[in-house]
Design a protein around this motif. Structure first.
Motif, short mmCIF file in Angstrom:
data_model
loop_
_atom_site.label_atom_id
_atom_site.label_comp_id
_atom_site.label_asym_id
_atom_site.label_seq_id
_atom_site.Cartn_x
_atom_site.Cartn_y
_atom_site.Cartn_z
N ARG A 133 -28.87 85.93 22.67
CA ARG A 133 -28.18 84.74 23.63
C ARG A 133 -26.95 84.61 22.09
O ARG A 133 -25.73 84.62 22.37
CB ARG A 133 -28.99 83.28 22.48
CG ARG A 133 -28.85 82.65 23.89
CD ARG A 133 -29.84 81.50 24.05
NE ARG A 133 -29.00 80.01 24.29
CZ ARG A 133 -28.92 78.99 24.43
NH1 ARG A 133 -30.20 78.55 24.72
NH2 ARG A 133 -28.26 78.01 24.09
N VAL A 134 -28.01 85.56 20.91
CA VAL A 134 -26.63 86.00 20.03
C VAL A 134 -25.79 87.13 20.11
O VAL A 134 -24.63 86.75 19.86
CB VAL A 134 -28.20 86.16 18.84
CG1 VAL A 134 -27.38 86.72 17.77
CG2 VAL A 134 -28.72 84.73 18.36
N LEU A 135 -26.75 87.63 20.98
CA LEU A 135 -25.81 88.68 21.08
C LEU A 135 -24.58 88.53 22.29
O LEU A 135 -23.37 88.95 22.02
CB LEU A 135 -27.03 90.06 21.76
CG LEU A 135 -27.65 90.39 21.13
CD1 LEU A 135 -28.43 91.63 21.43
CD2 LEU A 135 -27.12 91.57 19.77
N GLU A 136 -25.13 87.59 22.80
CA GLU A 136 -24.15 87.64 24.10
C GLU A 136 -23.42 86.48 24.23
O GLU A 136 -21.27 86.51 23.85
CB GLU A 136 -24.70 86.51 25.40
CG GLU A 136 -23.77 86.12 26.28
CD GLU A 136 -24.34 84.82 28.03
OE1 GLU A 136 -23.75 84.09 27.91
OE2 GLU A 136 -25.64 84.96 27.87
N LEU A 137 -23.07 85.74 22.38
CA LEU A 137 -22.35 84.70 21.70
C LEU A 137 -21.47 85.80 20.94
O LEU A 137 -20.17 86.07 20.49
CB LEU A 137 -22.75 83.57 20.72
CG LEU A 137 -23.93 82.66 20.85
CD1 LEU A 137 -24.58 82.18 20.33
CD2 LEU A 137 -22.80 82.28 21.62
N LEU A 138 -22.21 86.97 20.56
CA LEU A 138 -21.36 87.62 19.39
C LEU A 138 -20.29 88.18 20.24
O LEU A 138 -18.63 88.63 20.43
CB LEU A 138 -22.35 89.17 18.71
CG LEU A 138 -22.43 88.52 17.88
CD1 LEU A 138 -23.93 89.24 17.63
CD2 LEU A 138 -21.86 87.36 16.50
N LYS A 139 -20.17 89.07 21.55
CA LYS A 139 -19.54 89.37 22.60
C LYS A 139 -18.33 88.22 22.95
O LYS A 139 -17.41 89.06 22.91
CB LYS A 139 -20.10 90.01 23.94
CG LYS A 139 -19.88 90.66 25.48
CD LYS A 139 -20.75 91.16 25.55
CE LYS A 139 -19.93 92.09 27.14
NZ LYS A 139 -20.65 92.52 27.98
N ARG A 140 -19.25 87.82 23.17
CA ARG A 140 -17.71 86.42 24.24
C ARG A 140 -17.14 85.90 22.93
O ARG A 140 -15.20 85.43 23.44
CB ARG A 140 -18.18 85.16 23.67
CG ARG A 140 -18.66 84.33 25.62
CD ARG A 140 -19.56 83.03 25.17
NE ARG A 140 -20.38 83.20 26.23
CZ ARG A 140 -19.68 83.42 28.33
NH1 ARG A 140 -18.30 83.49 27.84
NH2 ARG A 140 -20.30 82.94 28.85
#
Length: 322
Positions: A133-140
């Protein structure tokens, strides 16, 4: 669309004290009877000069400060009736992005800790799922995986604001208050952040309260807009209508003061005379009348009520379209 959050006659006054005993001598009425409804999935803009009470309204909606009077309704429930445990559970539904990305992030926490903190606080994920979830948020928000171990001082202003946006998104809230999120950034970076906010709204179905003094930005982003002056809303309606057919002299003055990127263009500027009156002792009648060229005796003696012309609302005795 259905209402997500509603402000009902919100009032917030702050005491002014003096002397050794800190006796209250007067009160600042920062917000004075503000009401509006934000529909689910829309971006609602709140504009006005510095000190008009915009940020205070945003904090009242999130119950970061307690109102002096009035109510806030979130999904049909008054949040003022909730105890601290119920309010803590509601926090994951309501987030905020502050104006200054330099002071809103803890300098002793890494990007990983900043973004994962709301996930841990609300027990949303652990282990591999939390990492995903953290990595996905960074990408977003346009950041890379390599950024997770860095600290806020290692980023530019625009990157810090992206981190703040990722933190606000971490609990998957349906409602976010954006308190002038681009005012401290360069113009080119502002455009990038605004486009990202629009994209995130489309992708995630988020509802925004967008607070700003920049009318061009609000026009670009918001579905509906309310104009505040000295603690009160003086005009509200669909953003396009407010911009194309302003009904209140203050709204018109703000619009014509907006710079036009054309050196050859000529505009009929409306110069607002005098300073904004003190919210400690606001003028009698219409609060805008000391600076209004159209003010009449009625404006000086009687406070105007908000009237509607379709979806467009205005509080003025001398509506411009008359």
């Amino acid at each position: 669309m259905s209402p997500l959050i509603e402000a009902r006659e919100l009032v917030k006054s702050f005491p002014i004290t003096s002397g050794l005993m800190m006796k209250e001598t007067s009160r600042v009425r920062a917000v004075d009877g503000v009401s509006f409804v934000i529909q689910e999935g829309e971006c609602f803009g709140l504009v006005g000069e510095t000190g008009c009470g915009k940020t205070t309204v945003g904090k009242l909606l999130l119950r970061l400060i307690e109102p002096t009077a009035g109510d806030v309704i979130f999904r049909g429930q008054s949040i003022l009736e909730l105890n601290k445990y119920e309010m803590r559970r509601l926090r994951k539904e309501m987030q905020i992005v502050f104006q200054d990305p330099y002071s809103s992030l803890n300098p002793r926490m890494s990007v990983w800790q900043i973004i994962s903190e709301p996930i841990n606080t609300h027990h949303l994920a652990t282990g591999i799922e939390q990492e995903r979830r953290v990595l996905e948020l960074l990408k977003r928000v346009g950041l890379e995986q390599e950024h997770v171990k860095r600290y806020p001082h290692e980023f530019s202003g625009g990157q810090r604001q992206r981190i703040a946006i990722a933190r606000a998104l971490a609990s998957e809230p349906p409602f976010i208050v954006l308190d002038e999120p681009t005012s401290a950034l360069d113009v080119s970076v502002q455009a990038q952040i605004l486009n990202d906010l629009r994209r995130l709204q489309r992708e995630l179905g988020i509802t925004y309260l967008f607070i700003s003094h920049n009318l061009a930005v609000v026009n670009h982003l918001c579905d509906r807009t309310a104009v505040m002056y000295l603690g009160k809303i003086v005009e509200a309606g669909p953003t396009r209508e407010v911009y194309e057919t302003p009904l209140h002299p203050y709204t018109l003055a703000l619009l014509v003061a907006n710079p036009i990127p054309d050196p050859e263009a000529k505009t009929n500027r409306i110069l607002l005379e005098g300073d904004v009156p003190s919210s400690i002792n606001p003028p009698r009648g219409c609060r805008f009348h000391p600076r209004c060229s159209r003010a009449s005796l009625e404006c000086r003696d009687e406070e105007p009520r908000i009237v509607s012309t379709g979806e467009h609302q205005v509080a003025c005795h001398n509506v411009l379209c008359k």
